[in-house]
Design a protein around this motif. Structure first.
Motif, mmCIF file in Angstrom:
data_model
loop_
_atom_site.group_PDB
_atom_site.id
_atom_site.type_symbol
_atom_site.label_atom_id
_atom_site.label_comp_id
_atom_site.label_asym_id
_atom_site.label_seq_id
_atom_site.Cartn_x
_atom_site.Cartn_y
_atom_site.Cartn_z
ATOM 1 N N LEU A 193 75.632 9.386 22.494
ATOM 2 C CA LEU A 193 74.842 9.576 23.701
ATOM 3 C C LEU A 193 75.804 9.628 24.881
ATOM 4 C CD1 LEU A 193 72.091 9.780 25.094
ATOM 5 C CD2 LEU A 193 72.027 7.275 25.150
ATOM 6 N N VAL A 194 75.964 10.812 25.453
ATOM 7 C CA VAL A 194 76.919 11.011 26.541
ATOM 8 C C VAL A 194 76.378 10.440 27.845
ATOM 9 C CG1 VAL A 194 78.217 12.744 27.844
ATOM 10 C CG2 VAL A 194 77.819 13.075 25.394
ATOM 11 N N SER A 195 75.096 10.704 28.120
ATOM 12 C CA SER A 195 74.473 10.203 29.345
ATOM 13 C C SER A 195 72.971 10.383 29.235
ATOM 14 C CB SER A 195 75.000 10.956 30.577
ATOM 15 O OG SER A 195 74.668 12.337 30.500
ATOM 16 N N SER A 196 72.237 9.683 30.117
ATOM 17 C CA SER A 196 70.773 9.839 30.160
ATOM 18 C C SER A 196 70.281 9.626 31.592
ATOM 19 C CB SER A 196 70.093 8.860 29.199
ATOM 20 O OG SER A 196 70.521 7.528 29.448
ATOM 21 N N ARG A 204 66.958 13.047 31.337
ATOM 22 C CA ARG A 204 67.623 14.052 30.491
ATOM 23 C C ARG A 204 68.585 13.325 29.560
ATOM 24 N NH1 ARG A 204 68.246 19.153 29.509
ATOM 25 N NH2 ARG A 204 66.818 19.856 31.144
ATOM 26 N N TRP A 205 68.309 13.445 28.261
ATOM 27 C CA TRP A 205 69.115 12.792 27.221
ATOM 28 C C TRP A 205 70.153 13.786 26.708
ATOM 29 C CZ3 TRP A 205 68.153 7.639 25.963
ATOM 30 C CH2 TRP A 205 67.012 7.095 26.564
ATOM 31 N N ASN A 206 71.425 13.435 26.859
ATOM 32 C CA ASN A 206 72.529 14.320 26.501
ATOM 33 C C ASN A 206 73.298 13.756 25.303
ATOM 34 O OD1 ASN A 206 72.240 16.217 28.808
ATOM 35 N ND2 ASN A 206 72.742 14.403 30.011
ATOM 36 N N TRP A 207 73.178 14.444 24.176
ATOM 37 C CA TRP A 207 73.823 14.020 22.931
ATOM 38 C C TRP A 207 74.908 15.023 22.544
ATOM 39 C CZ3 TRP A 207 72.524 9.455 20.499
ATOM 40 C CH2 TRP A 207 71.353 8.835 20.938
ATOM 41 N N ARG A 208 75.971 14.516 21.915
ATOM 42 C CA ARG A 208 77.086 15.388 21.525
ATOM 43 C C ARG A 208 77.543 15.078 20.102
ATOM 44 N NH1 ARG A 208 81.688 16.447 25.748
ATOM 45 N NH2 ARG A 208 80.148 18.060 26.254
ATOM 46 N N SER A 209 77.682 16.135 19.303
ATOM 47 C CA SER A 209 78.217 16.042 17.942
ATOM 48 C C SER A 209 79.524 16.818 17.885
ATOM 49 C CB SER A 209 77.222 16.633 16.935
ATOM 50 O OG SER A 209 76.002 15.934 16.970
ATOM 51 N N THR A 210 80.604 16.134 17.582
ATOM 52 C CA THR A 210 81.936 16.742 17.678
ATOM 53 C C THR A 210 82.499 17.216 16.350
ATOM 54 O OG1 THR A 210 83.004 14.579 17.471
ATOM 55 C CG2 THR A 210 82.481 15.339 19.702
ATOM 56 N N LYS A 211 81.802 16.952 15.252
ATOM 57 C CA LYS A 211 82.241 17.414 13.934
ATOM 58 C C LYS A 211 81.294 18.500 13.438
ATOM 59 C CE LYS A 211 85.538 14.302 13.675
ATOM 60 N NZ LYS A 211 86.944 14.702 13.855
ATOM 61 N N PRO A 212 81.806 19.464 12.682
ATOM 62 C CA PRO A 212 80.939 20.542 12.186
ATOM 63 C C PRO A 212 79.704 19.995 11.473
ATOM 64 C CG PRO A 212 83.240 21.058 11.774
ATOM 65 C CD PRO A 212 83.213 19.645 12.282
ATOM 66 N N GLN A 213 78.572 20.581 11.774
ATOM 67 C CA GLN A 213 77.280 20.045 11.352
ATOM 68 C C GLN A 213 76.383 21.181 10.877
ATOM 69 O OE1 GLN A 213 75.683 16.686 13.739
ATOM 70 N NE2 GLN A 213 74.189 18.184 14.434
ATOM 71 N N ALA A 214 75.738 20.992 9.737
ATOM 72 C CA ALA A 214 74.792 21.993 9.229
ATOM 73 C C ALA A 214 73.532 21.998 10.084
ATOM 74 C CB ALA A 214 74.453 21.694 7.773
ATOM 75 N N THR A 215 72.883 23.153 10.153
ATOM 76 C CA THR A 215 71.729 23.301 11.035
ATOM 77 C C THR A 215 70.591 22.354 10.668
ATOM 78 O OG1 THR A 215 71.097 25.195 9.652
ATOM 79 C CG2 THR A 215 72.180 25.663 11.747
#
Length: 494
Positions: A193-196, A204-215
């Motif tokens: 969770l980067v920020s909210s 506004r909920w801001n999420w970040r995934s930094t590793k390759p991820q399947a849809t």
């Protein structure tokens, strides 16, 4: 006369050479990756590197709107390409130029103003809106409205119900998922969770995934949640979320999910380093009937915790972080690489906890289904789309197959194989044949016949005399919880 013929021949050869080196005209990308179980899934002609989803959601109306910015690389000279997508598209830009597009209800087909050269970077901006719960794609309605919000959690399909995607596990990407909702409503997704920030009545909920991820592993859960944040023993952020109205299952859910870092620490010792940047779990306040291994943050139906804590499901879904998430299926017929391995992790946990050894569990389950039972006819290595999530064939027989491998090669080789498999295919995908090759390389033993018998033969395999399966097996203490977990897990899918 002779010299003229030579000149003519040389000219002809030069022309052929020039013709051979001329670039082929740009062509449309394909609207399927050719998966035999789901022939409409995925698209070709490009590879997605990143999805940036900036959305707004209104729980009272189930209205979703926003913008998807998709960063991709053309894998051929492209005149046209497509995404899997079911919502209404308002506009499309490709490399900042307006593009024409059509929608079939399951595919968004885009024709850029200028053709795209192979190897070039492509930025696609899709503005869209709609009511996801009203979307039907290939006969499925996978977006779930809840009393206080919604959730996008399902396998093998969920992405196209809420964002345009190349919807197949072979095209992984990183993600930024940003969703604005009315104040007092929470949004949970993958990663950190980067920020909210809150402004003008919205958060506004801001999420970040930094590793390759399947849809299909990318999710959102929207509603009233109690979010708990901590740091695990490995120093990574732990984010757990519990629906505000879980009811009598609340304490048992917390007693299970809060042990996720402990489970991951143990699984890291068995499977190799935890592959992602964050961890945790989500228990919505709606009984949707299953659990799913969403990357970094599995989601569990409250029903798992009706009888108290359920560590089997925590172990199972988090084992998928290695087997299914870090290494995904190349085609959906490779599903044994996901479910057999996560099910065997439950057996290993039982062994660790003194609730029954893997051998005792093997003996019990092997004998629990008679040899003439039709369940032995379903092949774990290629169960077919209708049996892809078969409780016995894929989950239990899948685990039996791994124990047969362990017995054949010995513990040292077996656990080295598991770690090598993840290390060799991490953040990518793999096939059963590739796994067999690694198993043979590390063990130094020919294993084709063993895998043929356990994964691809429609019969109950014979077992070595060293197994005690011919005797009346004991029922390990862990069976009740494993069985309860497996029944709910197998309900999860189409």
């Amino acid at each position: 006369m002779r010299s003229t013929a030579l000149v003519t021949l040389a000219t002809a050869v030069a022309g052929l050479l020039l013709a051979g080196t001329a670039a082929a005209a740009p062509a449309p990308g394909g609207q399927t990756v050719g998966d035999p179980y789901y022939p409409n899934d995925g698209n070709t002609g490009y590879d997605v590197g990143h999805y940036d989803l900036r959305l707004q959601y209104q729980p009272p109306t189930d209205q979703l709107s926003g913008t998807a910015t998709i960063l991709a690389t053309a894998t051929q000279d492209l005149s046209q390409f497509s995404f899997d997508f079911g919502l209404h598209t308002d506009s499309v830009l490709v490399n900042n130029l307006p593009a024409t597009y059509t929608s079939t209800g399951s595919k968004l087909v885009i024709t850029p103003a200028r053709s795209l050269a192979k190897g070039s970077a492509v930025t696609v901006v899709v503005r869209y809106d709609g009511i996801p719960s009203k979307v039907t794609i290939n006969g499925e309605q996978d977006w779930l409205r809840t009393p206080d919000g919604a959730q996008a959690v399902q396998e093998p399909h969920i992405a196209a119900f809420w964002y345009p995607a190349n919807d197949h596990p072979t095209d992984k990407a990183t993600y930024d998922v940003s969703v604005a909702v009315p104040n007092g409503t929470q949004v949970i997704s993958n990663g950190t969770l980067v920020s909210s920030p809150s402004q003008l009545g919205q958060t506004r909920w801001n999420w970040r995934s930094t590793k390759p991820q399947a849809t299909y592993l990318t999710f959102i859960a929207i509603g009233k949640y109690d979010i708990r944040r901590s740091t695990g023993p490995d120093g990574k952020p732990v984010i757990n979320a519990y629906g505000a109205n879980i009811g009598d299952n609340h304490d048992a859910a917390v007693a299970s999910v809060e042990r996720t870092p402990e489970v991951l620490s143990w699984e890291s010792s068995v499977f190799g380093p935890f592959p992602f940047e964050a961890e945790g779990g989500v228990v919505p306040a709606v009984n949707f009937g299953f659990a799913l291994e969403n990357q970094t943050r599995p989601v569990y139906t409250p029903g798992f915790f009706r009888s108290g804590a359920d560590m089997s499901v925590i172990v199972h879904e988090n084992a998928h972080q290695w087997f299914g998430d870090a290494v995904s299926v190349h085609r959906w017929n490779d599903i044994w690489l996901n479910e057999g391995f996560a099910s065997y992790a439950e057996w290993l946990w039982s062994e660790k906890e003194g609730e029954g050894t893997a051998q005792q569990l093997f003996d019990y389950y092997y004998n629990s289904v008679p040899a003439d039972d039709a369940q032995w006819q379903v092949l774990p290595g290629d169960p077919g789309a209708d049996n892809q999530f078969s409780d016995f064939a894929v989950y239990t027989r899948g685990a039996l197959a791994l124990h047969a491998l362990r017995t054949a090669v010995g513990d040292d080789s077996f656990f080295a194989i598991l770690k090598a498999w993840v290390a060799s295919r991490e953040y990518s995908d793999g096939t059963i044949d590739q796994f067999i090759a690694i198993a043979e390389k590390i063990s130094g033993k020919p294993l084709h016949d063993l895998f043929q018998q356990w994964l691809f033969t429609p019969a109950r395999p014979a077992v070595p005399a060293s197994f005690s399966a011919h005797t009346t097996p004991v029922k390990p203490r862990s069976v009740a919880e494993i069985d309860r977990t497996q029944v709910l897990l197998a309900q999860s899918h189409h």
